[in-house]
Design an enzyme around this catalytic site. Structure first.
Site, mmCIF file in Angstrom:
data_model
loop_
_atom_site.group_PDB
_atom_site.id
_atom_site.type_symbol
_atom_site.label_atom_id
_atom_site.label_comp_id
_atom_site.label_asym_id
_atom_site.label_seq_id
_atom_site.Cartn_x
_atom_site.Cartn_y
_atom_site.Cartn_z
ATOM 1 N N ASP A 297 39.955 48.094 34.028
ATOM 2 C CA ASP A 297 38.859 47.611 34.870
ATOM 3 C C ASP A 297 38.759 46.088 34.888
ATOM 4 O O ASP A 297 39.243 45.410 33.984
ATOM 5 C CB ASP A 297 37.515 48.134 34.342
ATOM 6 C CG ASP A 297 37.359 49.631 34.557
ATOM 7 O OD1 ASP A 297 38.344 50.288 34.927
ATOM 8 O OD2 ASP A 297 36.239 50.119 34.342
ATOM 9 N N ASP A 298 38.069 45.598 35.900
ATOM 10 C CA ASP A 298 37.570 44.205 36.000
ATOM 11 C C ASP A 298 38.605 43.175 36.444
ATOM 12 O O ASP A 298 38.258 42.022 36.647
ATOM 13 C CB ASP A 298 36.950 43.704 34.676
ATOM 14 C CG ASP A 298 35.719 44.495 34.256
ATOM 15 O OD1 ASP A 298 35.403 45.491 34.930
ATOM 16 O OD2 ASP A 298 35.095 44.117 33.253
ATOM 17 N N HIS A 347 35.959 48.533 42.091
ATOM 18 C CA HIS A 347 35.049 48.276 40.957
ATOM 19 C C HIS A 347 33.968 47.268 41.358
ATOM 20 O O HIS A 347 33.533 46.471 40.545
ATOM 21 C CB HIS A 347 35.855 47.774 39.757
ATOM 22 C CG HIS A 347 35.130 47.855 38.441
ATOM 23 N ND1 HIS A 347 34.412 48.954 38.039
ATOM 24 C CD2 HIS A 347 35.004 46.952 37.431
ATOM 25 C CE1 HIS A 347 33.890 48.729 36.838
ATOM 26 N NE2 HIS A 347 34.224 47.516 36.455
ATOM 27 N N HIS A 351 31.021 42.753 40.281
ATOM 28 C CA HIS A 351 30.614 43.384 39.029
ATOM 29 C C HIS A 351 29.115 43.344 38.801
ATOM 30 O O HIS A 351 28.647 43.205 37.677
ATOM 31 C CB HIS A 351 31.347 42.759 37.836
ATOM 32 C CG HIS A 351 31.584 43.736 36.707
ATOM 33 N ND1 HIS A 351 30.679 43.924 35.694
ATOM 34 C CD2 HIS A 351 32.594 44.579 36.456
ATOM 35 C CE1 HIS A 351 31.143 44.841 34.862
ATOM 36 N NE2 HIS A 351 32.306 45.257 35.306
ATOM 37 N N TYR A 388 29.613 48.950 34.586
ATOM 38 C CA TYR A 388 28.788 49.443 33.475
ATOM 39 C C TYR A 388 28.653 50.973 33.484
ATOM 40 O O TYR A 388 27.866 51.527 32.736
ATOM 41 C CB TYR A 388 27.382 48.801 33.487
ATOM 42 C CG TYR A 388 27.425 47.303 33.652
ATOM 43 C CD1 TYR A 388 27.837 46.485 32.605
ATOM 44 C CD2 TYR A 388 27.095 46.703 34.869
ATOM 45 C CE1 TYR A 388 27.916 45.107 32.757
ATOM 46 C CE2 TYR A 388 27.170 45.327 35.037
ATOM 47 C CZ TYR A 388 27.586 44.532 33.977
ATOM 48 O OH TYR A 388 27.660 43.170 34.137
ATOM 49 N N HIS A 438 40.183 47.186 29.737
ATOM 50 C CA HIS A 438 39.908 46.067 30.646
ATOM 51 C C HIS A 438 41.086 45.109 30.587
ATOM 52 O O HIS A 438 41.325 44.500 29.543
ATOM 53 C CB HIS A 438 38.613 45.362 30.236
ATOM 54 C CG HIS A 438 37.408 46.265 30.350
ATOM 55 N ND1 HIS A 438 37.083 47.174 29.371
ATOM 56 C CD2 HIS A 438 36.507 46.420 31.344
ATOM 57 C CE1 HIS A 438 36.011 47.850 29.759
ATOM 58 N NE2 HIS A 438 35.641 47.421 30.944
HETATM 59 NI NI NI Z 1 33.710 46.656 34.595
#
Ligand code: NI
Length: 488
Positions: A297-298, A347, A351, A388, A438
């Protein structure tokens, strides 16, 4: 970037406004940014011109976030090759804001720190960035903005006030006062105090940007020169009026915004992207073999290309839940990820905690992210992982794709320790698991070779989330926590 809490202190000194810094409830901030970035100078929703970051060779965006939902934060800054001082200054700024946030606001349930940025100019001999910090509560427009500039000739980072010639500051302030006088909620006394001396001007004239025509837009955060309910106050000074008052640097910026050169002049070296071998074309049937879905992720982040190389070595497929803003900043990495056979999920744009947005904002945020990923890679995502893991009825209703969670959380964002990440992944892996990592953290990427080696030896196949869930279309209304118990 002035946080409303700090502004309150300063305004209170003037004795005119004593707005409280209390959070007045989880009112979602209004999203003023609806216009997706395009591959040319574009109009910001409030008239400010922005440029596509694809103009900058070798640009990386560094993103970091705390994934504890009780204290959500997400920061990002651009890493422009050859502009190290600029990168360092932006990093100090955003990390300073994070330190303030973690120190002051973390125990207040409605707070969220989210720093989003856009390029105002990135050509010729200037770079400009505008940061937006979203915040919640109050009746204002829920955001705080600031601009930072970089002179590629001198290698100096400059504040917004450097666009104005010091000797012309009095005249500039007078013109600004006249333009602001017509605005509802304007407080002339607070304005005089904000313009009183160099230090104060440098502090409060912190958001200067141009429209595509060269008009100068000056934005003041809530409570700086007006009463709090008025929100941000903005004045536009026409190009011809403001030009004689600009510094040499300010005029160079104005020129690059109105008529940008085709390239950015920097001395930095640009590292070419490595060519990666394609992932194995062989598809795994997870009904017959042991499958595990690694999810990242991210990103993309600075280590994502290294991660792609690790995955390629083990013929492993994975799923990348990409942040839209990062896809715009690093389209080549997103394209390489898709070309290597990995799945790309949505995603969100920057964020934000989607449960704090309105239904329309959720929809716009995810649609804009889909579009950024499609532009970068040619592939439109079919799955969403909410930042989250935060979902509510509104998010469920307005998400265009199935929401995919995870069954194993390595907590890699918290511990930043490769050995610990490896242990967390290996001890919890079982057939059908969806493991959360991540790829923005180098410690996570460093853990992956051992995870791949050990799980390969145990007979696992590394598949995408969609493959792990049977390869077919996942019903949109389903929130998937793991391939093991899809009913969860
Ligand atoms: Ni995230």
């Amino acid at each position: 970037m002035k946080h409303p809490c700090k502004i309150t202190t300063v305004v209170a000194i003037t004795g005119l406004v004593t707005a409280a810094c209390a959070v007045s409830g989880p009112t979602p901030a209004r999203d003023g940014r609806r216009t997706p970035p395009v591959h040319a100078a574009a109009h910001h929703a409030d008239g400010i011109a922005t440029v596509s970051p694809t103009w900058i060779d070798g640009l990386r965006v560094i993103r970091d976030s705390g994934n504890d939902r009780s204290c959500p934060w997400s920061i990002a800054y651009p890493q422009v090759p050859g502009a190290d001082a600029f990168t360092a200054a932006l990093r100090r700024m955003v990390e300073g804001r994070r330190a303030d946030f973690l120190g002051q606001a973390c125990d207040q349930p409605a707070w969220e720190l989210n720093l989003d940025f856009a390029f105002l100019a990135a050509s010729g001999d200037v770079i400009g960035v505008r940061y937006t910090e979203w915040w919640l509560g109050g009746a204002g427009d829920g955001r705080s903005t600031t601009t930072r500039w970089y002179d590629t000739e001198t290698g100096k980072v400059l504040p917004a006030s450097a666009l104005v010639e010091p000797g012309s500051m009095g005249k500039f302030a007078a013109g600004l006062g006249t333009a602001l006088a017509r605005k509802q909620g304007f407080d002339p006394q607070a304005f005089r105090e904000a313009m009183a001396d160099d230090a104060s001007r440098a502090r409060y004239l912190d958001d200067l940007a141009f429209t595509a025509r060269g008009d100068l837009v000056v934005t003041f955060d809530e409570s700086v020169v007006g009463v709090a309910p008025a929100g941000q106050l903005r004045a536009v000074l026409p190009a011809a009026t403001v030009r004689p008052l600009l510094s040499d640097f300010g005029r160079r910026v104005q020129r690059q915004v109105v008529e940008p050169e085709r390239r950015l002049r920097l001395n930095g070296t640009v590292s070419p992207s490595p060519t990666l071998p394609p992932a194995s074309e062989e598809s795994s049937d997870c009904r017959r073999v042991k499958c595990v879905a690694l999810t990242f992720d991210d990103g993309p982040g600075p280590s994502t290309e290294v991660l792609l190389a690790h995955l390629a070595r083990y013929h492993a497929r994975a799923t990348f839940f990409v942040v839209g803003q990062n896809a715009v900043m690093s389209p080549d990495v997103v394209r390489q990820t898709a070309e290597a056979g990995h799945e790309i999920g949505n995603h969100s744009w920057s964020h934000r905690d989607l449960t704090r947005l309105t239904a329309d904002q959720v929809h716009d945020d995810l649609r804009r992210t889909d579009e950024a990923i499609r532009k970068a890679s040619g592939v439109t995502p079919t799955i969403v992982r909410p930042p989250y893991g935060a979902v509510n009825a509104v998010v469920r209703a307005r998400t265009p794709h199935p929401l995919v969670m995870w069954s194993v959380d390595t907590l890699d964002w918290k511990y930043r320790d490769a050995a610990r990440v490896t242990r967390a992944a290996l001890s919890a892996a079982k057939p059908g698991a969806i493991i959360l990592f991540h790829d923005i953290h180098p410690t996570t990427v460093a853990a992956i070779p051992r995870v791949l080696r050990t799980l390969s030896a145990r007979g696992y196949h590394f598949v995408t989330v969609t493959q792990a869930l049977g390869g077919g279309e996942i019903p949109r209304t389903r929130t998937v926590f793991s391939g093991v118990s899809p009913a969860l």
